[in-house]
Design a protein around this motif. Structure first.
Motif, PDB file in Angstrom:
ATOM      1  N   GLU A   1       0.835  -1.209   0.000  1.00 31.29           N
ATOM      2  CA  GLU A   1       0.000   0.000   0.000  1.00 31.29           C
ATOM      3  C   GLU A   1       0.869   1.257   0.000  1.00 31.29           C
ATOM      4  N   ALA A   2       1.921   1.267   0.808  1.00 33.54           N
ATOM      5  CA  ALA A   2       2.804   2.431   0.858  1.00 33.54           C
ATOM      6  C   ALA A   2       3.492   2.642  -0.489  1.00 33.54           C
ATOM      7  N   GLN A   3       3.892   1.530  -1.123  1.00 31.80           N
ATOM      8  CA  GLN A   3       4.533   1.648  -2.440  1.00 31.80           C
ATOM      9  C   GLN A   3       3.556   2.225  -3.460  1.00 31.80           C
ATOM     10  N   VAL A   4       2.306   1.771  -3.424  1.00 28.61           N
ATOM     11  CA  VAL A   4       1.284   2.296  -4.349  1.00 28.61           C
ATOM     12  C   VAL A   4       1.076   3.780  -4.094  1.00 28.61           C
ATOM     13  N   LYS A   5       0.993   4.189  -2.818  1.00 27.29           N
ATOM     14  CA  LYS A   5       0.811   5.606  -2.482  1.00 27.29           C
ATOM     15  C   LYS A   5       2.004   6.436  -2.949  1.00 27.29           C
ATOM     16  N   LEU A   6       3.213   5.903  -2.727  1.00 28.17           N
ATOM     17  CA  LEU A   6       4.404   6.633  -3.171  1.00 28.17           C
ATOM     18  C   LEU A   6       4.436   6.764  -4.695  1.00 28.17           C
ATOM     19  N   GLU A   7       4.046   5.712  -5.380  1.00 25.84           N
ATOM     20  CA  GLU A   7       3.999   5.775  -6.848  1.00 25.84           C
ATOM     21  C   GLU A   7       2.977   6.807  -7.312  1.00 25.84           C
ATOM     22  N   ALA A   8       1.814   6.880  -6.636  1.00 29.18           N
ATOM     23  CA  ALA A   8       0.788   7.864  -7.000  1.00 29.18           C
ATOM     24  C   ALA A   8       1.294   9.274  -6.757  1.00 29.18           C
ATOM     25  N   LEU A   9       1.948   9.484  -5.595  1.00 27.72           N
ATOM     26  CA  LEU A   9       2.496  10.822  -5.320  1.00 27.72           C
ATOM     27  C   LEU A   9       3.613  11.172  -6.298  1.00 27.72           C
ATOM     28  N   LYS A  10       4.441  10.227  -6.614  1.00 30.46           N
ATOM     29  CA  LYS A  10       5.528  10.478  -7.558  1.00 30.46           C
ATOM     30  C   LYS A  10       4.954  10.848  -8.934  1.00 30.46           C
ATOM     31  N   HIS A  11       3.957  10.079  -9.353  1.00 29.91           N
ATOM     32  CA  HIS A  11       3.317  10.371 -10.644  1.00 29.91           C
ATOM     33  C   HIS A  11       2.662  11.751 -10.614  1.00 29.91           C
ATOM     34  N   TYR A  12       2.016  12.106  -9.491  1.00 30.65           N
ATOM     35  CA  TYR A  12       1.377  13.417  -9.385  1.00 30.65           C
ATOM     36  C   TYR A  12       2.410  14.527  -9.456  1.00 30.65           C
ATOM     37  N   TYR A  13       3.497  14.389  -8.674  1.00 24.88           N
ATOM     38  CA  TYR A  13       4.511  15.443  -8.682  1.00 24.88           C
ATOM     39  C   TYR A  13       5.227  15.535 -10.024  1.00 24.88           C
ATOM     40  N   GLU A  14       5.375  14.429 -10.710  1.00 18.54           N
ATOM     41  CA  GLU A  14       5.991  14.485 -12.048  1.00 18.54           C
ATOM     42  C   GLU A  14       5.055  15.122 -13.060  1.00 18.54           C
ATOM     43  N   SER A  15       3.754  15.078 -12.826  1.00 20.24           N
ATOM     44  CA  SER A  15       2.801  15.663 -13.767  1.00 20.24           C
ATOM     45  C   SER A  15       2.674  17.171 -13.590  1.00 20.24           C
ATOM     46  N   ILE A  16       3.192  17.710 -12.498  1.00 26.10           N
ATOM     47  CA  ILE A  16       3.120  19.155 -12.277  1.00 26.10           C
ATOM     48  C   ILE A  16       4.164  19.826 -13.173  1.00 26.10           C
ATOM     49  N   PRO A  17       3.732  20.783 -13.978  1.00 23.70           N
ATOM     50  CA  PRO A  17       4.699  21.438 -14.861  1.00 23.70           C
ATOM     51  C   PRO A  17       5.588  22.413 -14.079  1.00 23.70           C
ATOM     52  N   ASP A  18       6.824  22.501 -14.512  1.00 21.91           N
ATOM     53  CA  ASP A  18       7.739  23.467 -13.905  1.00 21.91           C
ATOM     54  C   ASP A  18       7.410  24.847 -14.461  1.00 21.91           C
ATOM     55  N   SER A  19       7.329  25.809 -13.558  1.00 23.66           N
ATOM     56  CA  SER A  19       7.021  27.162 -14.007  1.00 23.66           C
ATOM     57  C   SER A  19       7.597  28.158 -13.028  1.00 23.66           C
ATOM     58  N   ASN A  20       7.967  29.287 -13.540  1.00 25.19           N
ATOM     59  CA  ASN A  20       8.537  30.326 -12.701  1.00 25.19           C
ATOM     60  C   ASN A  20       7.564  31.475 -12.488  1.00 25.19           C
ATOM     61  N   THR A  21       6.385  31.375 -13.049  1.00 25.06           N
ATOM     62  CA  THR A  21       5.446  32.496 -12.944  1.00 25.06           C
ATOM     63  C   THR A  21       4.546  32.296 -11.737  1.00 25.06           C
ATOM     64  N   CYS A  22       4.019  33.385 -11.223  1.00 23.50           N
ATOM     65  CA  CYS A  22       3.134  33.342 -10.062  1.00 23.50           C
ATOM     66  C   CYS A  22       1.829  32.644 -10.385  1.00 23.50           C
ATOM     67  N   ASP A  23       1.294  32.854 -11.602  1.00 20.92           N
ATOM     68  CA  ASP A  23       0.027  32.204 -11.965  1.00 20.92           C
ATOM     69  C   ASP A  23       0.183  30.681 -12.004  1.00 20.92           C
ATOM     70  N   ALA A  24       1.284  30.197 -12.511  1.00 21.77           N
ATOM     71  CA  ALA A  24       1.501  28.752 -12.569  1.00 21.77           C
ATOM     72  C   ALA A  24       1.631  28.178 -11.158  1.00 21.77           C
ATOM     73  N   ILE A  25       2.306  28.925 -10.276  1.00 22.09           N
ATOM     74  CA  ILE A  25       2.467  28.447  -8.898  1.00 22.09           C
ATOM     75  C   ILE A  25       1.118  28.425  -8.184  1.00 22.09           C
ATOM     76  N   LYS A  26       0.285  29.480  -8.418  1.00 17.82           N
ATOM     77  CA  LYS A  26      -1.043  29.495  -7.814  1.00 17.82           C
ATOM     78  C   LYS A  26      -1.877  28.326  -8.329  1.00 17.82           C
ATOM     79  N   ARG A  27      -1.823  28.087  -9.625  1.00 19.11           N
ATOM     80  CA  ARG A  27      -2.571  26.975 -10.211  1.00 19.11           C
ATOM     81  C   ARG A  27      -2.103  25.638  -9.622  1.00 19.11           C
ATOM     82  N   ILE A  28      -0.815  25.499  -9.406  1.00 20.27           N
ATOM     83  CA  ILE A  28      -0.272  24.261  -8.823  1.00 20.27           C
ATOM     84  C   ILE A  28      -0.748  24.107  -7.381  1.00 20.27           C
ATOM     85  N   LEU A  29      -0.722  25.209  -6.619  1.00 15.18           N
ATOM     86  CA  LEU A  29      -1.132  25.140  -5.219  1.00 15.18           C
ATOM     87  C   LEU A  29      -2.631  24.890  -5.064  1.00 15.18           C
TER      88      LEU A  29
END
Length: 130
Positions: A94-122
């Motif tokens: 279960e922990a491995q599945v959760k870690l994989e889901a979190l890893k996949h989620y964090y990898e799907s977040i686009p890198d951005s330096n703008t405030c709007d992108a950071i707000k959208r991510i948050l």
């Protein structure tokens, strides 16, 4: 003197045989009494040994009972350990599945330096891991 012996040899012989017979009967009575005493001693020893054997049998039964209890406790502990091992393996999966889901989620977040992108991510919906 020889004439005295020749005259009384039969009564002297009968007296000698009678004394020998009385002595032999006394010897047989003494042997009988000794055998009775030995028999009584052997009876007492037999009773003592029988009681000791019964005591040892009771001790052996008690020890066997304790060993059986230990074996049952060991078997129960083994079952508990196996159950705990299975639970831990399930928790690890279960922990491995959760870690994989979190890893996949964090990898799907686009890198951005703008405030709007950071707000959208948050403000994005984070998947529940529980």
């Amino acid at each position: 003197m020889l004439s005295l012996i020749s005259l009384y040899y039969k009564p002297l012989g009968i007296m000698f045989v009678s004394l020998a017979l009385i002595a032999y009967i006394g010897f047989l009575r003494a042997e009988k009494n000794s055998a009775i005493k030995d028999r009584d001693i052997y009876k007492q020893q037999t009773i003592a040994l029988t009681q000791e054997a019964l005591n040892w049998q009771a001790v052996v039964k008690d020890q066997n009972s304790k060993i059986d209890n230990m074996n049952r406790a060991y078997d129960e502990m083994t079952k508990r350990v196996e159950g705990a091992r299975t639970t831990i393996q399930n928790m690890n999966v279960e922990a491995q599945v959760k870690l994989e889901a979190l890893k996949h989620y964090y990898e799907s977040i686009p890198d951005s330096n703008t405030c709007d992108a950071i707000k959208r991510i948050l403000n994005a919906d984070i998947p529940l891991v529980h």
